[in-house]
Scaffold this active site. Structure first.
Site, PDB file in Angstrom:
ATOM      1  CG  HIS A   1      49.638  41.399  42.684  1.00 19.73           C
ATOM      2  ND1 HIS A   1      49.692  42.415  44.396  1.00 19.73           N
ATOM      3  CD2 HIS A   1      48.395  40.952  43.361  1.00 19.73           C
ATOM      4  CE1 HIS A   1      49.314  41.855  44.935  1.00 19.73           C
ATOM      5  NE2 HIS A   1      48.217  40.162  43.985  1.00 19.73           N
TER       6      HIS A   1
ATOM      7  CE1 TYR B   1      54.867  40.031  45.596  1.00 18.88           C
ATOM      8  CE2 TYR B   1      56.328  38.975  47.164  1.00 18.88           C
ATOM      9  CZ  TYR B   1      55.132  39.281  46.672  1.00 18.88           C
ATOM     10  OH  TYR B   1      54.064  39.120  47.997  1.00 18.88           O
TER      11      TYR B   1
ATOM     12  CE  LYS C   1      51.976  34.943  51.359  1.00 27.74           C
ATOM     13  NZ  LYS C   1      51.800  34.573  50.326  1.00 27.74           N
TER      14      LYS C   1
ATOM     15  CD  GLU D   1      48.797  36.936  49.327  1.00 22.23           C
ATOM     16  OE1 GLU D   1      47.871  37.144  49.014  1.00 22.23           O
ATOM     17  OE2 GLU D   1      49.616  35.649  49.426  1.00 22.23           O
ATOM     18  CB  SER D   2      47.450  43.619  49.902  1.00 24.42           C
ATOM     19  OG  SER D   2      48.607  43.632  48.529  1.00 24.42           O
ATOM     20  CG  HIS D   3      42.650  41.641  46.919  1.00 29.61           C
ATOM     21  ND1 HIS D   3      41.405  41.933  46.729  1.00 29.61           N
ATOM     22  CD2 HIS D   3      43.478  40.969  46.443  1.00 29.61           C
ATOM     23  CE1 HIS D   3      41.364  40.985  45.718  1.00 29.61           C
ATOM     24  NE2 HIS D   3      42.496  40.553  45.343  1.00 29.61           N
ATOM     25  CG  ASN D   4      46.419  47.547  50.002  1.00 34.43           C
ATOM     26  OD1 ASN D   4      45.506  47.167  50.083  1.00 34.43           O
ATOM     27  ND2 ASN D   4      48.232  47.624  49.781  1.00 34.43           N
TER      28      ASN D   4
ATOM     29  CG  ASP E   1      46.207  29.383  46.932  1.00 27.16           C
ATOM     30  OD1 ASP E   1      47.850  29.571  46.059  1.00 27.16           O
ATOM     31  OD2 ASP E   1      46.129  30.752  46.335  1.00 27.16           O
TER      32      ASP E   1
END
Length: 764
Positions: free
Chosen positions: A69, A72, A116, A118-121, A294
């Protein structure tokens, strides 16, 4: 100052601090590297880098930062081709790109926009509300860290079949998480998707996009420079929620037998985030921030190592100064915690007092936890003892890079040979009418108001377009009307049939959606959602999708500003459809001249721009009516997409509405356009295709339905022909039905009832 845990209060496995000195003297101690997601080779590489075994704190840092995550490691070799795309755009230049928290595009008049996706799957499957909420919070902080004020969000979502019990478990929670977090922040949700397919059962996709606005001079980057500058942690306290959360949870396929891969999901506090946003923007305005990062996946491990690696390379941190919600946390747990609503800033010593004053004004806790050094090492102490001593680049940037094997699966030929051409088709007017109503009510094509009504689309007062328009649009400058438009899209079925073409079709549809609103597409961000990289077939899909996006960006003249890769999206052996979601950013000089999506009045002429071919494989018709997936997706013609865009934008002053043709074909476009303002339409499709069924339900790309005043029809036709865009006059707006000559005449009330009923009936 946070309360210091006594040795007796620490977990048993932490009694006896594992310092750098202890690690050097105790080289053979067994360590839980496998439990933390590292391979034997990766653990050996860490030992080689350090010249000793890692401390437990160093092991924690490497494990989260070298996770799929965060690093990459399986996709880097394919993502690097995006650097071949020129960074200049048709509207300006890229001020920051891949490698930063988010890409930044110059849009003129001294303004820049950062965006941007992004994912939080996986966290959203484990705990739907908090997983989705913290996904929104994380992407908002990425935008904030660039020096921008976040101004809008979007949410591309994917779920299992609507009738499945687990979809009923995850969907309401995910929607409430996205809605409540964004609503509490006061950010309008201006677009997104909600798509249903069996492959997402057990692995929903929650992608989140944020867009922010800044002046050029306000751009901030994530780097720690200037020996002696102070490192300040500010925002929420660090707790035990989300220890290793997204970084480890998103780095392996779901498997119920491995509870270690299901750490606690982060818990969000949107009210704290709102304070953090306003506090950070005032800190920027006061000029007291030299560098900022962040906290997202990997927490303090990420913030410290990335800031140090991007700067002079040295930082010293006193970890026991970190404010805690749980005084029993061990140092490695503090380093791995992904607690939300936290930021880290680099501040010159003379500015620290002012920095802390501003934080206090906003009731945001701030603590000096370290300083920048010139020694090229990241050193972290815990109560006077060194628990981390590493080269930060080895943590943040020099992780493993895998050239995983990939191969076109043998089954692909049979899949592509099984086209939709042989499927039984409706032939009579009654059958065509029934097909229309069935598709209009299908989960992927039905009205999504059950979802979008839970979002505030108009807060802040600058929303110009939002759901169900083709794209979302926000005003940037009140005086000039300068604005930006955004769209996210992907058809996973098309990507399954041909991942190269499927990725290009995702980009093409987003590009087209931005254009129908009257905005010029200038840049993209992507969220590449795929199954396990350990499967050569999945890696082939990813490689082909990346190649397709690169080639499409080169032809369309738009750069990739950044994005996200989400792998291991599968449950057991069932991988999701390859889902390369593409977000396109467009710029419009004056939002007052935007083009609306739906038919606005009777008497306008209706024209179809683009060529219609018999392209039904992977279509909603094949999916809904026959449960079929096979054949080749619609042909990609990027030159045609660019020409169509130029007509839509260049002739916007002539258009009274524009709506792209995509999922569900021309039939769905006509229905949605008519239902928007309850204005009917009467069309004849003989000039579109000789087969009325193909004309209605085929899903050829590079098409849009537009309307014009009859007096402007000739001018639009001339503009289209000059650009080489096929144009067909198909009818006129008006009445209370959608009427297709030789096919059907369906009342708008009946269409509306079919369109709006599906989600409320299923979800309550």
């Amino acid at each position: 100052m946070p309360e210091t845990p006594s040795p007796e209060s620490r977990p048993p496995h932490e009694t006896g601090l594992d310092t750098v000195a202890v690690a050097a003297a105790d080289p053979e101690r067994e360590q839980p590297w496998s439990t933390l997601g590292l391979t034997a080779d990766e653990y050996a590489r860490i030992r080689e880098i350090l010249g000793r075994r890692p401390t437990s704190s160093e092991l924690a840092m490497y494990s989260v930062m070298w996770s799929e995550h965060c690093s990459y490691k399986s996709s880097k070799v394919h993502l690097k081709q995006f650097s071949e795309i020129p960074q200049e755009t048709r509207a300006g230049r890229m001020l920051a790109g891949i490698g930063e928290n988010a890409g930044v595009i110059d849009i003129g008049q001294g303004y820049a926009v950062t965006f941007k996706v992004e994912s939080h799957n996986h966290p959203s499957y484990v705990e739907p509300h908090q997983g989705a909420a913290t996904g929104v919070g994380g992407i908002v902080r990425d935008i904030l860290a660039m020096g921008a004020r976040p101004v809008a969000v979007m949410d591309p979502l994917r779920f299992g079949p609507l009738h499945e019990p687990d979809t009923h478990r995850v969907l309401p929670g995910i929607v409430s998480g996205v809605g409540s977090y964004g609503n509490c922040l006061g950010l309008p949700n201006i677009g997104g998707e909600a798509v249903f397919d069996p492959t997402y059962l057990g692995n929903p996709l929650v992608n989140a996009l944020c867009v922010g606005v800044l002046r050029h001079e306000d751009l901030h980057l994530a780097k720690a420079t200037g020996a002696g500058n102070q490192v300040v942690l500010y925002g929420a306290r660090t707790g035990g929620d989300g220890i290793g959360g997204a970084s480890i949870l998103a780095s392996e396929t779901f498997d119920a037998t491995k509870p270690s891969k299901r750490p606690a999901v982060q818990v969000g506090d949107p009210f704290m985030e709102k304070l953090l946003i306003e506090c950070t923007l005032e800190l920027f305005a006061a000029g007291v921030v030299a560098g900022i990062q962040d906290f997202g996946a990997a927490g303090i491990s990420c913030a410290t190592s990335e800031l140090a690696a991007a700067g002079d390379g040295g930082m010293h941190v006193e970890l026991d100064r970190v404010p805690l919600r749980d005084s029993s946390l061990a140092p490695e747990e503090i380093l791995m915690s992904e607690s939300q609503e936290r930021m880290m800033a680099v501040v010159e010593p003379a500015d620290v007092e002012r920095f802390l004053e501003i934080c206090a004004k906003w009731d945001v806790e701030a603590t000096v936890v370290g300083e920048v050094t010139g020694e090229g090492r990241l050193v972290i102490d815990w109560h006077g003892q060194t628990v981390v001593d590493v080269d930060p680049r080895t943590v943040a940037h020099d992780g493993p890079v895998y050239e995983r094997p990939y191969a076109r699966p043998d089954s692909q030929d049979a899949l592509q040979a099984d086209g939709a051409e042989a499927l039984p088709r409706p032939t009579t007017p009654e059958e065509l009418r029934e097909t229309l109503l069935r598709l209009v009510a299908s989960p992927n094509l039905c009205d999504k108001s059950w979802i979008t009504d839970q979002y505030d689309r108009y807060v802040r007062g600058n929303t110009v377009l939002s759901q169900p328009s083709d794209s979302g649009m926000v005003r940037i400058d009140d005086e000039t009307g300068l604005g930006v438009a955004l769209s996210t899209d992907c058809n996973g079925r098309f990507a399954r049939l041909d991942p190269y073409a499927g990725a290009q079709l995702a980009l093409a549809e987003s590009y087209r959606n931005v254009s129908t609103g009257g905005a010029t597409p200038v840049a993209i961000s992507d969220c590449l959602n795929f199954g396990s990289p350990e499967d050569p077939a999945v890696m082939w899909q990813l490689a082909e999708a990346c190649r397709g996006l690169k080639d499409a960006c080169l032809e369309l003249g738009v750069p990739v500003t950044g994005g996200n890769v989400s792998l291991y999206n599968q449950t057991g052996d069932t991988a999701i459809l390859p889902t390369p979601v593409v977000a396109v950013l467009g710029v419009i000089d004056d939002v007052a001249r935007r083009t609306p999506t739906g038919f606005g009045r009777a008497g306008d002429r209706v024209l179809l721009l683009g060529e219609s071919r018999e392209e039904l494989s992977g279509s909603e018709w094949a999916h809904v009516v026959h449960g079929h997936l096979g054949g080749l997706p619609p042909r990609v013609d990027l030159a045609a997409e660019r020409a169509l865009s130029e007509v839509l934008v260049g002739s916007a002053a002539l258009l009274t509405s524009a709506h792209d043709v995509s999922d569900g074909g021309l039939a769905q476009t006509l229905v949605e356009s008519a239902l928007r303002h309850h204005v009917g339409v009467e069309v004849a499709l003989g000039g579109v295709h000789e087969d009325v069924f193909v004309a209605l339900f085929g899903e050829s790309a590079a098409r849009a339905v537009v309307t014009v005043d009859p007096a402007d029809e000739e001018a639009l036709v001339a503009a289209a022909r000059e650009a080489g865009v096929p144009v067909t006059a198909i009818g006129t707006t008006g009445g209370s039905t959608v009427s297709v000559a030789g096919a059907f005449d369906v009342p708008l009330d009946e269409l509306h009832q079919a369109w709006v009923a599906t989600l409320p009936l299923a979800l309550g």
